[in-house]
Design an enzyme around this catalytic site. Structure first.
Site, PDB file in Angstrom:
ATOM      1  CG  ASN A  48      21.938  91.203  -2.534  1.00 23.57           C
ATOM      2  OD1 ASN A  48      22.432  90.179  -2.227  1.00 23.57           O
ATOM      3  ND2 ASN A  48      22.082  91.572  -4.014  1.00 23.57           N
ATOM      4  CB  ILE A  66      15.571  92.488   2.544  1.00 15.60           C
ATOM      5  CG1 ILE A  66      16.513  92.442   3.543  1.00 15.60           C
ATOM      6  CG2 ILE A  66      14.783  91.288   2.265  1.00 15.60           C
ATOM      7  CD1 ILE A  66      16.136  92.120   4.971  1.00 15.60           C
ATOM      8  N   GLY A  67      15.585  93.916  -0.884  1.00 14.44           N
ATOM      9  CA  GLY A  67      14.773  94.205  -2.213  1.00 14.44           C
ATOM     10  C   GLY A  67      13.820  95.411  -1.715  1.00 14.44           C
ATOM     11  CB  ALA A  83      22.562 101.263 -11.005  1.00 12.90           C
ATOM     12  CB  ALA A  84      18.213  99.168  -7.336  1.00 15.89           C
ATOM     13  N   GLY A  85      21.254  99.039  -6.021  1.00 14.72           N
ATOM     14  CA  GLY A  85      22.131  98.961  -4.710  1.00 14.72           C
ATOM     15  C   GLY A  85      23.258  99.801  -4.793  1.00 14.72           C
ATOM     16  CG  ASP A  86      25.907  99.545  -7.821  1.00 11.68           C
ATOM     17  OD1 ASP A  86      26.436  98.886  -6.987  1.00 11.68           O
ATOM     18  OD2 ASP A  86      25.846  99.321  -9.172  1.00 11.68           O
ATOM     19  N   GLY A 144      18.429 101.812 -17.109  1.00 11.53           N
ATOM     20  CA  GLY A 144      19.658 102.100 -17.248  1.00 11.53           C
ATOM     21  C   GLY A 144      20.647 102.065 -16.118  1.00 11.53           C
TER      22      GLY A 144
END
Length: 307
Positions: free
Chosen positions: A189, A226-227, A254-257, A293
């Site tokens: 990120n 980048i968010g 967990a957004a990036g995962d 979650g």
């Protein structure tokens, strides 16, 4: 989009998450009340494996849990996802990894991790899983497990012409040159990219500067998330910021995962559909941040494909 049945192997962490929802983050020395408390499956590695499996990939996991109740719970949860668990060791006298996550009303989170069994395996254990690694399209790893284990897994992957994806999280000040030599794609990120390259990433111009430094370190494909702005990619002379979907985020855990797992499920091994795969990952991530979650928030293929 046509969904490919990629074979994705994740080498990584398995945590039982303890989640707290609060109005705002606690200050040092302060006591506040939580609005909600619950436990769920987590760990960056397990999250990415769940995301890949739910997005349609044939998914295998390599890692470790302790011989305890959280370990059994996590194995049961991952088994329900249809993930091949033959690469997960149960280690005596070690606790299963745990994460303690606080999420405020703005959707921001604070996470404290106890590694436990996640740091109790190394190259020897990886060598025992060579057959799983070589029978893959992509091997994914993060920094919540021992670096020497990741290097060995990526070396086996490269020996067998399997592409490798490194998610350099949590951020490290420097990355082993031996690891970068066997890394095909890196997915930091903006904060992690700055930690590695020294370039403050906030837009497409600065992302390209950071990507150039990552290429100089030997990585072929660079994706910098980048968010809410989206994901910037730089590969084979082409670069672009792929915008994120505009949604109301309630929890970024967990957004990036989710992005990495979903993207890997449709990505071609020659990266020829990189932008489409990023769009697919962006869509999956946009669904995740609208839910609470880690693993409970990760979407399924049929949700991501809805126009």
């Amino acid at each position: 989009m046509v969904i490919l049945m990629n074979k994705v192997t994740v080498v990584g962490s398995i945590n039982l998450d303890t989640n707290l929802r609060v109005k705002r983050m606690v200050k040092p020395g302060e006591t506040i009340h939580a609005k909600e408390h619950y436990s769920a499956g987590g760990g960056k590695g397990a999250n990415q494996a769940v995301a890949a499996s739910r997005a349609g990939a044939d998914t295998t996991f390599i890692g470790a849990v302790g011989n305890d109740a959280p370990g059994k719970q996590m194995m049961d949860l991952l088994k329900e996802e249809g993930i091949d668990l033959s690469g997960i060791d149960t280690i005596a006298n070690e606790s299963t990894g745990q994460a303690f996550i606080t999420v405020d009303d703005e959707g921001e989170n604070s996470i404290t991790i106890y590694a436990g069994a996640n740091f109790a395996f190394g190259p020897k254990e990886i060598d025992q899983k060579e057959s799983l690694l070589k029978d893959s399209d992509f091997v994914i790893a993060q920094f919540e497990t021992p670096i020497d284990a990741t290097i060995r897994a990526f070396e086996i992957a490269h020996k067998n012409e399997v592409k490798t994806i490194l998610n350099p999280a949590p951020g490290e000040d420097s990355i082993s040159a031996d690891l970068l030599k066997v890394t095909d794609m890196i997915t930091p990120n903006e904060t992690e990219a700055e930690t590695i390259t020294g370039v403050h990433v906030e837009d497409e111009v600065s992302a390209k500067k950071a990507a150039a430094k990552l290429h100089d370190l030997g990585v072929e494909v660079v994706i910098i998330t980048i968010g809410s702005k989206g994901a910037f990619y730089d590969f084979n002379g082409t670069s672009e910021l792929v915008p994120a979907f505009k949604v109301h985020a309630v929890d970024t855990t967990a957004a990036g995962d989710t992005f990495i797992g979903a993207m890997s499920s449709v990505l071609k091994a020659n990266f020829s559909n990189l932008k489409d795969a990023i769009l697919f990952g962006n869509k999956a991530s946009s669904l995740t941040v609208q839910r609470y979650g880690a693993q409970p928030s990760i979407p399924y293929q049929k949700e991501i494909e809805v126009k």
